[in-house]
Design an enzyme around this catalytic site. Structure first.
Site, PDB file in Angstrom:
ATOM      1  CG  ASP A  12     -27.411  11.002  14.679  1.00 29.45           C
ATOM      2  OD1 ASP A  12     -28.332  10.193  14.743  1.00 29.45           O
ATOM      3  OD2 ASP A  12     -26.455  10.912  13.892  1.00 29.45           O
ATOM      4  CB  SER A 248     -31.341  -0.633  16.903  1.00 26.20           C
ATOM      5  OG  SER A 248     -30.673  -1.445  15.958  1.00 26.20           O
ATOM      6  CE  LYS A 249     -29.465   6.854  17.612  1.00 22.16           C
ATOM      7  NZ  LYS A 249     -28.635   7.914  18.152  1.00 22.16           N
ATOM      8  NE  ARG A 250     -26.161  -2.190  18.020  1.00 23.01           N
ATOM      9  CZ  ARG A 250     -26.861  -3.320  18.044  1.00 23.01           C
ATOM     10  NH1 ARG A 250     -26.570  -4.317  17.255  1.00 23.01           N
ATOM     11  NH2 ARG A 250     -27.868  -3.460  18.887  1.00 23.01           N
ATOM     12  CE  LYS A 251     -31.289  -5.579  14.420  1.00 25.37           C
ATOM     13  NZ  LYS A 251     -32.204  -6.681  14.398  1.00 25.37           N
TER      14      LYS A 251
END
Ligand code: GLU
Length: 489
Positions: A12, A248-251
């Site tokens: 996304d 980032s999308k992870r964090k």
């Protein structure tokens, strides 16, 4: 003047796509140029099917609309790289014939082993050119040979490492490795496809994130080798978390563009917020629209020190924009948001719309994001059968002590002729504050919890007026039953 944004549909959409689109578009509008949306989908391993549609939807939601793109067409169609494969091959053939590119048959195992050895020997890592200058047969005689070759650039010793960046001035990038430009599956890599398309789509300014600075020397070489005019390059600063790390999308959930919509940030607030990232208006004004940004747009206003993504600031801006909206406009957006998050059906009924419209003036001063509407207005929208006291904290209010309060409230309200907030307040004050001798907080707390399910709610008497007599009395009665059950009886 032509610019582009070139997202890859790998999940996304990232907030960086909106950030880049905003600055490209502001520049295009200022200069009277064209803004192109190109989908860079050559990495089939990372391709996510729905991602392209989400890119379209979120950019449109933000009002960052493009002049040419996959869905709109344009003079340089197609705008999806997977539909442009035929275009790339002729250029690769030319580079191979000129000797600026070469085939490489090394297996991934051999490359990994080579890198390991380089690291162990503390040498700079990079392709050792084992395949360069060899025919397929010559290479096949050596170990680590794979049937399907890639194509690499032959980066010369005097590769151009310096270039003039529109924002940063003269900069120097590190020396690149022999970059792969065609993968073993025959697909071009980003570097080749991006350069070919920017050239063929007559892009004059490549405006992109700072993370691409190190790739620019490779791109410059490709322009030179293919005999094409280099575009201008402008590298925008990376957005950073408050701890200065890259978003980032992870964090960080806020790396996802859809997150802002789910939370109920207004598109105009998010655009304003992104415009403040590394950029300032001449007067230092912090609240401004896209068109006001365009009036003053200039690259000299971009500050390259990594802008920090401060969500408190966004919340503040969003609250500001919410309060600027007319009640009708805000009510419409609240309704849409409630439908988006599944609190209301899609589309909401006229009755549900009317309830939200009537309740909006009770909450518009208090809201920072539209997602708060669910907590504030949910009690008006939920079916009576599904209504429940929401939190443990609120449930604690409905103890045996509250029974006489609710009992008295039910009695006076049942007899009330005019069901309006002023009359409701009047009779409750008489019955509970004067009649039972309670402090207003103690008197109205149980009523609030019974009617709204929460200890904090929009103004109580207005809320009861909106909820209506029957529903209010029904809930008070249900609350009374709870308190009596709690009393053991
Ligand atoms: N496809 C690249 C990306 O996803 C585009 C980079 C560029 O603008 O050159 O970021």
């Amino acid at each position: 003047m032509r610019v582009r944004v070139a997202p890859s549909p790998t999940g996304d959409p990232h907030v960086g796509t909106a950030y880049m689109s905003l600055f490209n578009l502001a520049f295009a509008r200022k200069q009277g140029g064209q803004f192109v949306l190109r989908i860079e989908d050559t990495d089939r391993a990372r391709y996510v099917a729905d991602s392209e549609r989400q890119i379209f939807d979120t950019l449109r939601w933000l009002g960052l609309d493009w002049d040419e793109g996959p869905d709109k067409g344009g003079p340089y169609a197609p705008y999806r790289q997977s539909e442009r494969f035929d275009t790339y091959q002729a250029h690769v053939d030319r580079l191979l014939a000129d000797g600026t590119a070469y085939h490489c048959w090394c297996t991934t195992e051999r490359l990994a082993q080579m890198r390991e050895e380089q690291q162990r020997a503390k040498l700079p890592t990079g392709y050792d050119r084992l395949c360069h200058g060899k025919s397929r047969e010559e290479r096949a005689a050596l170990p680590g040979f794979s049937e399907r070759p890639v194509v690499r650039m032959l980066i010369p010793a005097d590769a151009p490492l310096m270039f003039t960046d529109v924002i940063r001035g003269e900069i120097k990038a590190p020396r690149p490795d022999d970059q792969v430009i065609v993968k073993a599956d025959g697909f071009p890599t980003y570097h080749l496809a991006n350069v070919v398309d920017d050239h063929e789509m007559a892009i004059t300014h490549v405006v992109r994130g700072e993370e691409w600075i190190s790739s620019t020397p490779k791109h410059l070489l490709l322009y030179d080798w293919l005999g094409w005019t280099r575009p201008a390059f402008a590298h925008m600063p990376l957005l950073r978390n408050t701890d200065k790390s890259k978003i980032s999308k992870r964090k960080n959930p806020a790396a996802r563009l859809l997150w802002f919509r789910e939370q109920g940030y207004l598109p105009e607030a998010l655009v304003n917020f992104l415009a403040l990232m590394g950029y300032s208006q001449p007067d230092g004004e912090e609240v401004f629209s896209f068109s006001e940004m365009v009036v003053h747009f200039d690259w000299s206003r971009v500050n390259t020190v990594g802008p920090v993504f401060d969500l408190d600031k966004l919340g503040w801006l969003n609250g500001h924009y919410i309060r600027e909206l007319s009640v009708d406009d805000l009510a419409g957006r609240v309704t849409d948001h409630l439908a988006l998050t599944g609190v209301l059906p899609e589309p909401p009924t006229d009755e549900q719309r009317a309830i939200v419209r009537a309740a909006t003036p009770l909450v518009n001063e208090r809201m920072q994001v539209l997602a708060e509407a669910e907590g504030m207005l949910g009690f008006l929208l939920v079916d009576d059968g599904a209504f429940a006291v929401e939190t443990e904290d609120a449930a604690k209010v409905l103890t045996a002590d509250a029974a006489p309060v609710l009992q008295a409230a039910v009695e006076v309200l049942a007899q009330l002729d005019d069901w309006d907030s002023a009359a409701i307040e009047r009779v409750l004050r008489v019955a509970l504050v004067e009649g039972l001798g309670l402090k207003p907080k103690v008197a109205f707390g149980p009523v609030r919890v019974a009617v709204t399910g929460r200890r904090v709610s929009p103004p109580l008497f207005e809320s009861m007026e909106l909820l209506g007599r029957d529903r209010s009395l029904h809930r008070l009665q249900a609350g009374l039953t709870v308190t009596q059950a709690g009393a053991g009886g």
